[in-house]
Design an enzyme around this catalytic site. Structure first.
Site, PDB file in Angstrom:
ATOM      1  N   SER A   1     -55.785  33.494 -11.455  1.00 13.78           N
ATOM      2  CA  SER A   1     -54.440  34.047 -11.351  1.00 13.78           C
ATOM      3  C   SER A   1     -53.395  33.360 -12.207  1.00 13.78           C
ATOM      4  O   SER A   1     -52.315  33.903 -12.417  1.00 13.78           O
ATOM      5  CB  SER A   1     -53.978  34.035  -9.886  1.00 13.78           C
ATOM      6  OG  SER A   1     -54.652  35.012  -9.135  1.00 13.78           O
TER       7      SER A   1
ATOM      8  N   LYS B   1     -43.536  30.963  -8.313  1.00 17.75           N
ATOM      9  CA  LYS B   1     -44.253  32.120  -7.774  1.00 17.75           C
ATOM     10  C   LYS B   1     -43.929  32.266  -6.289  1.00 17.75           C
ATOM     11  O   LYS B   1     -43.933  31.267  -5.556  1.00 17.75           O
ATOM     12  CB  LYS B   1     -45.753  31.935  -8.000  1.00 17.75           C
ATOM     13  CG  LYS B   1     -46.619  33.114  -7.600  1.00 17.75           C
ATOM     14  CD  LYS B   1     -48.085  32.826  -7.939  1.00 17.75           C
ATOM     15  CE  LYS B   1     -49.016  33.961  -7.591  1.00 17.75           C
ATOM     16  NZ  LYS B   1     -50.425  33.659  -7.951  1.00 17.75           N
TER      17      LYS B   1
ATOM     18  N   SER C   1     -52.576  36.880 -10.535  1.00 15.77           N
ATOM     19  CA  SER C   1     -51.481  37.347  -9.709  1.00 15.77           C
ATOM     20  C   SER C   1     -50.146  36.693 -10.062  1.00 15.77           C
ATOM     21  O   SER C   1     -49.102  37.132  -9.585  1.00 15.77           O
ATOM     22  CB  SER C   1     -51.809  37.066  -8.231  1.00 15.77           C
ATOM     23  OG  SER C   1     -51.996  35.669  -7.992  1.00 15.77           O
TER      24      SER C   1
END
Length: 549
Positions: A146, A48, A122
């Site tokens: 997330s 990420k 996210s």
């Protein structure tokens, strides 16, 4: 490795949605020096893009951040040392603020099951990269859900460890006190291997914590009791039907007990109340000046924290402490809590029409886990009637990560390594977790092995003494439903020391369990009990209100 990674990089480049912000070249991967051997040798993984990889910019989905990271984050470095190879940086809701996967200048991701439905965020790109088969493992972060939300929306396993077990050094912070590095995989087995490589203290991380040598009291080696909400939940109709099916399946994995989850749900609402101020403190400086590089919704949410006062934060902390005490009581009689990950699965169009409201609702069942200092694993739980995946989360106290992964493995039908045990002993009264004599078991080196029930045919009586105790009696007149007990494992010497403290009419005998097992435990001579002190109807000592009165 180069030939293998070449195919992986080609698959990443061919992905037909913006899961990646940047692909690494074979030369960049070599420069990071993945170990030639190790438990993850040759495993490609995605990162990420709020997690540092040396030599690569960490954008957090903000194109204005272009400076290459000076060194890799602790999490990336540990995977490299275990032999894994990073192949790219993945898309996310900007500054890890969102649960939808649409708040990014690099484009919105969708679920691999439907181009019309959000991927979740996210950690959107990391989930898509794994679900699409590009990589078997991806790193994400999880502050409010997330990692778990995109796992649920893409049929994956999402592990949110206990806060601080995996260092967050090298992660661009969202809420430093709550941020967790998480993994997304298709199996619990790989998640377990990755967790073993990732977990451990980091002297350079002020939020880092070590796994204690002994588990906290009440954390069982084998989780057999799952708490579920005792009333209806706010779920969209397709989710509600899938939730009912998931509970039916859960009953085949563990014993279910209904509990009040109102404290959990109220705590979840605090995150974007007073605690949103931590986001402003952590990265608010990066939201100025405004421009096309910033997501307008993220900027609006974080700037809204400017009205939060110090008094608001302290009031929030006080209320959170009260809610934490109430929430933890659930785990006195249960090993884990099961909740749906989200109330529904919105479409991209629904998010576009109400970007804040739809996103906020997605955190109903995830926002509180880090606030309450719990660990969690999101696992696939079948599909809705429309074919979209449905996921549940298994939630447990801090530092219960290992047993919780075992429970998740049982959920998915994966092999579970049996724990090493010593001498097993069934206890039914004052030695139960949280009861007055439980410290004796802990002092003798005992550890909770499992929560259990006796087989049918037992009765329970109150037995007087310096500390009142339950007398467990095998009786033909006993009910078909068993009584609650705990199974502890102790060193052999500890069992001997404990027996020396047990006075008649209690004595050691064989206790039959409702799963067909038989373990030693404290039984009572029927002639030594008062028939008028029968408390069998309460179902166990803990539920008897007059046990110490």
């Amino acid at each position: 490795m180069k030939l293998h990674l070449s195919a992986v990089l080609d698959a990443a480049a061919d992905l037909h949605q913006p899961a990646f912000i940047r692909h690494l070249s074979p030369q960049e991967i070599d420069a990071l020096r993945p170990a030639a051997d190790g438990p993850l040798a040759g495993v490609p993984f995605a990162v990420k893009d709020n997690i540092d990889v040396a030599g690569v910019p960490t954008t957090a989905a903000c194109p204005a951040l272009t400076a290459p990271a000076a060194r890799s984050s602790a999490a990336v470095r540990r995977l490299l040392d275990a032999g894994a190879a990073p192949i790219g940086k993945t898309n996310l809701d900007q500054f890890a603020t969102g649960l939808v996967g649409t708040r990014s200048p690099y484009g919105a991701c969708s679920s691999v099951f439907s181009a019309d439905h959000v991927s979740g965020g996210s950690s959107s790109g990391s989930a898509v990269a794994v679900a699409a088969g590009v990589v078997p493992l991806a790193l994400g972060t999880d502050t409010a859900g997330s990692g778990r939300v995109p796992a649920a929306f893409n049929g994956l396993v999402g592990v949110k460890p206990t806060r601080g077990l995996v260092p967050t050094r090298g992660v661009l912070p969202a809420c430093p006190s709550l941020d967790c590095v998480t993994t997304l995989t298709r199996t619990v087995a790989l998640a377990r291997t990755a967790f073993a490589a990732l977990a451990g203290p980091d002297a350079d991380d002020p939020w880092s914590r070590a796994m204690p040598a002994l588990p906290p009291p009440g954390v069982a080696r084998t989780m057999r009791v799952i708490a579920v909400p005792d009333g209806p939940l706010d779920l969209d109709p397709p989710h509600a039907a899938a939730w009912q099916a998931a509970q039916a399946f859960a009953a085949s994995v563990a014993r279910l007990v209904p509990v009040d989850v109102s404290a959990f749900l109220e705590a979840a609402r605090l995150l974007y109340g007073p605690f949103v101020a931590e986001r402003l403190a952590a990265f608010g400086r990066l939201l100025e000046p405004d421009g096309p590089h910033l997501d307008a919704v993220v900027r609006r949410i974080v700037h809204g924290a400017a009205t939060v006062t110090g008094a608001d934060v302290f009031r929030g902390q006080q209320r959170l402490a009260e809610l934490r005490a109430a929430a933890l009581r659930v785990f006195v009689g249960a090993d884990a809590l099961m909740l749906p990950v989200t109330p529904g699965h919105p479409t991209l169009a629904e998010v576009a029409a109400d970007p804040i409201g739809v996103n906020a609702r997605l955190g109903t069942y995830t926002n509180m886990v880090n606030l309450l200092d719990l660990c969690a694993v999101a696992v696939p739980a079948g599909h809705r009637d429309d074919g979209l995946p449905f996921g549940v989360q298994l939630i447990a106290p801090a530092f219960a990560d290992g047993p919780l992964l075992d429970l998740a493995a049982r959920w998915l039908g994966e092999p579970v390594r049996p724990p090493a045990v010593r001498s097993l002993l069934a206890v039914a009264g004052a030695h139960l977790t949280g009861e007055p004599l439980n410290d004796q078991l802990v002092a003798l080196g005992g550890r909770l092995h499992a929560r259990a029930r006796t087989a049918g045919g037992y009765r329970m009586y109150r037995v007087e003494g310096p500390v009142p105790r339950p007398g467990l009696v095998r009786a033909a007149s006993g009910p078909a439903t068993g009584l609650e007990v705990e199974i502890w494992d102790l060193p052999a010497a500890g069992v001997g020391e404990l027996l020396a403290t047990v006075a008649p009419p209690l004595a050691l005998g064989a206790v039959d369990l409702d799963d067909g097992g038989v373990v030693p435990g404290f039984l009572t001579d029927p002639t030594g009990v008062d028939a008028g002190a029968d408390i069998t109807a309460y179902g166990g000592w803990r539920h008897y209100p007059g046990r110490y009165g």
